[in-house]
Scaffold this motif. Structure first.
Motif, PDB file in Angstrom:
ATOM      1  N   ILE A 130      -0.459   7.586   4.990  1.00  0.00           N
ATOM      2  CA  ILE A 130       0.418   6.524   5.487  1.00  0.00           C
ATOM      3  C   ILE A 130      -0.404   5.407   6.117  1.00  0.00           C
ATOM      4  O   ILE A 130      -0.144   4.217   5.897  1.00  0.00           O
ATOM      5  CB  ILE A 130       1.437   7.093   6.493  1.00  0.00           C
ATOM      6  N   LEU A 131      -1.406   5.779   6.899  1.00  0.00           N
ATOM      7  CA  LEU A 131      -2.268   4.763   7.523  1.00  0.00           C
ATOM      8  C   LEU A 131      -2.999   3.938   6.464  1.00  0.00           C
ATOM      9  O   LEU A 131      -3.126   2.709   6.595  1.00  0.00           O
ATOM     10  CB  LEU A 131      -3.267   5.422   8.469  1.00  0.00           C
ATOM     11  N   GLU A 132      -3.470   4.589   5.408  1.00  0.00           N
ATOM     12  CA  GLU A 132      -4.173   3.862   4.349  1.00  0.00           C
ATOM     13  C   GLU A 132      -3.216   2.926   3.606  1.00  0.00           C
ATOM     14  O   GLU A 132      -3.574   1.790   3.278  1.00  0.00           O
ATOM     15  CB  GLU A 132      -4.828   4.832   3.373  1.00  0.00           C
ATOM     16  N   ALA A 133      -2.008   3.367   3.361  1.00  0.00           N
ATOM     17  CA  ALA A 133      -1.015   2.523   2.681  1.00  0.00           C
ATOM     18  C   ALA A 133      -0.683   1.299   3.529  1.00  0.00           C
ATOM     19  O   ALA A 133      -0.578   0.173   3.008  1.00  0.00           O
ATOM     20  CB  ALA A 133       0.228   3.326   2.372  1.00  0.00           C
ATOM     21  N   GLY A 137      -1.553  -2.561   2.531  1.00  0.00           N
ATOM     22  CA  GLY A 137      -0.466  -3.540   2.513  1.00  0.00           C
ATOM     23  C   GLY A 137      -0.766  -4.742   3.374  1.00  0.00           C
ATOM     24  O   GLY A 137      -0.477  -5.883   3.013  1.00  0.00           O
ATOM     25  N   LEU A 138      -1.410  -4.514   4.521  1.00  0.00           N
ATOM     26  CA  LEU A 138      -1.778  -5.631   5.400  1.00  0.00           C
ATOM     27  C   LEU A 138      -2.895  -6.469   4.775  1.00  0.00           C
ATOM     28  O   LEU A 138      -2.918  -7.702   4.940  1.00  0.00           O
ATOM     29  CB  LEU A 138      -2.207  -5.105   6.765  1.00  0.00           C
ATOM     30  N   GLN A 139      -3.798  -5.837   4.072  1.00  0.00           N
ATOM     31  CA  GLN A 139      -4.895  -6.588   3.438  1.00  0.00           C
ATOM     32  C   GLN A 139      -4.392  -7.470   2.301  1.00  0.00           C
ATOM     33  O   GLN A 139      -4.940  -8.539   2.046  1.00  0.00           O
ATOM     34  CB  GLN A 139      -5.963  -5.619   2.903  1.00  0.00           C
ATOM     35  N   LYS A 140      -3.333  -7.055   1.639  1.00  0.00           N
ATOM     36  CA  LYS A 140      -2.773  -7.851   0.544  1.00  0.00           C
ATOM     37  C   LYS A 140      -2.036  -9.089   1.041  1.00  0.00           C
ATOM     38  O   LYS A 140      -1.808 -10.024   0.270  1.00  0.00           O
ATOM     39  CB  LYS A 140      -1.842  -6.989  -0.310  1.00  0.00           C
TER      40      LYS A 140
END
Length: 141
Positions: A130-133, A137-140
């Motif tokens: 979940i943390l990686e997702a 998402g924030l990087q995109k």
């Protein structure tokens, strides 16, 4: 007319000091500096019997309305337990020690008036996926 004469007091003739004012009682029914009366706890809890396995964080919830046969302490406990409260919170609100609370709650559990629930345990750390997702998402953005 002559003025009144003052009389001198000798150290041994002084009147005793007035008694100190009474101290206010604390919310728990205990005066400052004085221990609680253990006889009062016995009157509240009755003879010692079997006790339910309760923690300080065990949640207590009322299941039924307050019957007229319960003691004042139990009635207060039932009024407080309309929403889940921990044994520690109930102990603080009623000003009773944990040992007395376990006896009161055990009597209410055996009568079917309250229900004891385990505390809601939240997971200490979120799942790594979940943390990686979220990070991707924030990087995109």
């Amino acid at each position: 007319m002559t003025p009144p004469q003052r009389k001198r007091r000798h150290p041994g003739q002084e009147p005793p000091p007035p008694p100190p004012p009474p101290r206010a009682a604390e919310p728990g029914g205990e005066e400052q500096g004085r221990p609680k009366n253990p006889e009062r706890l016995y009157v509240i809890t009755g003879p010692d019997g079997a006790r339910a396995e309760l923690d300080l964080v065990t949640l207590i919830v009322a299941r039924e309305e307050i019957p007229p046969s319960v003691t004042p302490e139990q009635a207060t406990l039932l009024r407080l337990c309309t929403s889940p409260l921990s044994v520690a919170e109930l102990s603080a609100y009623l000003g009773l020690p944990f040992s007395a609370m376990t006896v009161l709650i055990t009597e209410l559990i055996t009568a079917g008036l309250v229900q004891a629930r385990a505390p809601i345990v939240r997971q200490a750390l979120p799942d790594r996926s979940i943390l990686e997702a979220v990070m991707h998402g924030l990087q995109k953005l």
